[in-house]
Scaffold this motif. Structure first.
Motif, PDB file in Angstrom:
ATOM      1  N   LEU A  66      -3.396  -1.440  10.009  1.00  0.00           N
ATOM      2  CA  LEU A  66      -4.061  -0.256   9.459  1.00  0.00           C
ATOM      3  C   LEU A  66      -4.568   0.665  10.554  1.00  0.00           C
ATOM      4  O   LEU A  66      -4.647   1.889  10.367  1.00  0.00           O
ATOM      5  CB  LEU A  66      -5.215  -0.682   8.556  1.00  0.00           C
ATOM      6  N   ALA A  70      -6.902   4.387   9.573  1.00  0.00           N
ATOM      7  CA  ALA A  70      -7.698   3.924   8.435  1.00  0.00           C
ATOM      8  C   ALA A  70      -9.169   3.784   8.815  1.00  0.00           C
ATOM      9  O   ALA A  70      -9.513   3.480   9.954  1.00  0.00           O
ATOM     10  CB  ALA A  70      -7.174   2.582   7.935  1.00  0.00           C
ATOM     11  N   THR A  85     -13.432   3.753  -1.810  1.00  0.00           N
ATOM     12  CA  THR A  85     -12.351   2.852  -1.403  1.00  0.00           C
ATOM     13  C   THR A  85     -11.006   3.242  -2.021  1.00  0.00           C
ATOM     14  O   THR A  85     -10.897   3.425  -3.229  1.00  0.00           O
ATOM     15  CB  THR A  85     -12.708   1.404  -1.791  1.00  0.00           C
ATOM     16  N   ASP A  86      -9.981   3.341  -1.167  1.00  0.00           N
ATOM     17  CA  ASP A  86      -8.609   3.569  -1.635  1.00  0.00           C
ATOM     18  C   ASP A  86      -7.879   2.250  -1.879  1.00  0.00           C
ATOM     19  O   ASP A  86      -7.055   2.140  -2.786  1.00  0.00           O
ATOM     20  CB  ASP A  86      -7.819   4.378  -0.596  1.00  0.00           C
ATOM     21  N   VAL A  87      -8.160   1.260  -1.044  1.00  0.00           N
ATOM     22  CA  VAL A  87      -7.550  -0.065  -1.166  1.00  0.00           C
ATOM     23  C   VAL A  87      -8.660  -1.098  -1.078  1.00  0.00           C
ATOM     24  O   VAL A  87      -9.399  -1.145  -0.085  1.00  0.00           O
ATOM     25  CB  VAL A  87      -6.517  -0.327  -0.050  1.00  0.00           C
ATOM     26  N   ILE A 147     -12.128   1.249   7.873  1.00  0.00           N
ATOM     27  CA  ILE A 147     -12.162  -0.098   7.314  1.00  0.00           C
ATOM     28  C   ILE A 147     -13.600  -0.536   7.077  1.00  0.00           C
ATOM     29  O   ILE A 147     -14.435  -0.499   7.989  1.00  0.00           O
ATOM     30  CB  ILE A 147     -11.455  -1.114   8.235  1.00  0.00           C
ATOM     31  N   TYR A 191      -9.102  -4.938  -0.770  1.00  0.00           N
ATOM     32  CA  TYR A 191      -8.337  -6.138  -0.421  1.00  0.00           C
ATOM     33  C   TYR A 191      -9.274  -7.334  -0.494  1.00  0.00           C
ATOM     34  O   TYR A 191     -10.189  -7.480   0.315  1.00  0.00           O
ATOM     35  CB  TYR A 191      -7.753  -5.997   0.986  1.00  0.00           C
ATOM     36  N   VAL A 224     -10.064   1.520   3.497  1.00  0.00           N
ATOM     37  CA  VAL A 224      -9.699   0.179   3.050  1.00  0.00           C
ATOM     38  C   VAL A 224     -10.926  -0.717   3.142  1.00  0.00           C
ATOM     39  O   VAL A 224     -11.572  -0.793   4.192  1.00  0.00           O
ATOM     40  CB  VAL A 224      -8.550  -0.400   3.899  1.00  0.00           C
ATOM     41  N   THR A 225     -11.240  -1.379   2.054  1.00  0.00           N
ATOM     42  CA  THR A 225     -12.370  -2.306   2.026  1.00  0.00           C
ATOM     43  C   THR A 225     -11.841  -3.724   1.902  1.00  0.00           C
ATOM     44  O   THR A 225     -11.097  -4.041   0.967  1.00  0.00           O
ATOM     45  CB  THR A 225     -13.311  -1.992   0.854  1.00  0.00           C
ATOM     46  N   ILE A 234       0.843  -1.200   0.000  1.00  0.00           N
ATOM     47  CA  ILE A 234       0.000   0.000   0.000  1.00  0.00           C
ATOM     48  C   ILE A 234       0.876   1.248   0.000  1.00  0.00           C
ATOM     49  O   ILE A 234       0.630   2.208  -0.752  1.00  0.00           O
ATOM     50  CB  ILE A 234      -0.943  -0.005   1.224  1.00  0.00           C
TER      51      ILE A 234
END
Length: 329
Positions: free
Chosen positions: A198, A203, A243-245, A205, A247, A179-180, A167
């Motif tokens: 995180l 973060a 969402t930025d990330v 989540i 996963y 973050v999802t 990341i």
């Protein structure tokens, strides 16, 4: 990160975050539960050095004369190969024990006895085991550092470290991300460890999963007490745009006692090019692999798909960890 002081006798556990000195020499790496940001920064700095050295010279003799025992009670491609490659890139050697049915374990040997036997041959042991808490048990009996490569549905600390490093490399920052986590959050030890890391960076989540594969309540409670904003969903659509990330994890058939339950949730999520149209242009798509249909191969050429770069980042992080626990970082 849960560690213990390593001597030539059995040592007592001491959480890494309580040490205060940031050093990893002769320490077990069992959990991320007490890691602090200064330690993460140190790991990532060493990983960057490893990346530079690999790009420049490929292999070097930093750990020449050192031996790693790869003790895997469960199947593994990436983690086992990654640690093997990491040790050999550093000039060390590896004892591969990837099929325990061919070892004395098949004769009924206990984990403590196996670990103490390997202490006679190796300088560090990487352990994957199907039982939660097995790495901590091994650490109680080992005079060499134990690195937890996954203990049942518990934790996978080195995967979480490489995920966080990914990341950082992909987005250039770790602070304040959304973050999802999607898929099997109940049995997915990678997300259990990553969520804890995180939390150190503020973060938000989102958890997206079927009801029977929700993130364990104790982890949600733990992060909630740390002030982490968390939301649970069964559908990705409400959170994808923010969402930025993303996963993604596979639904793990091997963790289900009731195969009817597995059949009811397998294939419930699938990331396709159509899905990616609704995501941020700067979003990062990650997966610990292997995938079994939850991300279409048609997505692989999308520049946001980072899962194979994630594998490469893992090499550098594991090189860093081996060098650090063996006192060569």
């Amino acid at each position: 990160m849960r560690i213990t002081g390593r001597r030539r006798t059995t040592a007592a556990h001491l959480p890494l975050g309580e040490r205060g000195d940031g050093r990893f020499y002769n320490q077990h790496i069992i959990s991320v539960s007490a890691v602090v940001r200064t330690e993460l920064e140190y790991i990532f700095a060493v990983a960057e050095e490893m990346r530079t050295m690999v790009e420049r010279v490929g292999t070097f003799d930093l750990l020449k004369g050192k031996i790693l025992a790869n003790l895997f009670y469960e199947p593994s491609t990436r983690t086992s190969s990654s640690f093997t490659a990491a040790m050999e890139r550093l000039g060390g050697s590896v004892i591969p024990i990837n099929e325990v049915r061919y070892s004395s374990v098949a004769k009924g040997e206990s984990l403590p006895d196996t670990v103490r036997t390997l202490n006679a041959y190796s300088d560090v042991i990487v352990l994957r085991h199907p039982e939660t808490g097995s790495a901590a048990l091994a650490a109680r009996y080992s005079r060499d550092p134990i690195i937890n490569a996954g203990d049942g549905t518990g934790e996978h600390p080195t995967q979480a470290l490489l995920d966080l490093f990914t990341i950082r490399e992909e987005l250039g920052r770790l602070e304040g991300l959304t973050v999802t986590m999607l898929g099997d959050l109940k049995y997915g030890r990678t997300v259990h460890s990553l969520a804890r890391l995180l939390a150190l960076y503020g973060a938000k989540i989102n958890y997206v999963s079927p009801e029977i594969l929700r993130m364990p309540p104790d982890i949600i409670e733990e992060l909630g007490q740390a002030g982490v904003l968390q939301q649970e969903y069964t559908d990705l659509d409400p959170v994808l745009a923010e969402t930025d990330v993303l996963y993604v994890t596979r639904v793990q058939k091997e963790r289900f006692e009731n195969l009817d339950e597995y059949e009811s949730v397998k294939g419930i999520y699938s990331i396709t090019p159509e899905t990616m149209k609704n995501a941020k242009q700067a979003m990062v798509l990650m997966h610990p692999l292997p995938r079994v249909g939850e991300i279409s191969m048609d997505v692989d050429l999308d520049p946001r798909a980072a899962y194979f770069r994630q594998v490469e980042y893992g090499l550098y992080v594991r090189m860093a960890l081996l060098a650090m626990v063996l006192g060569k970082a």
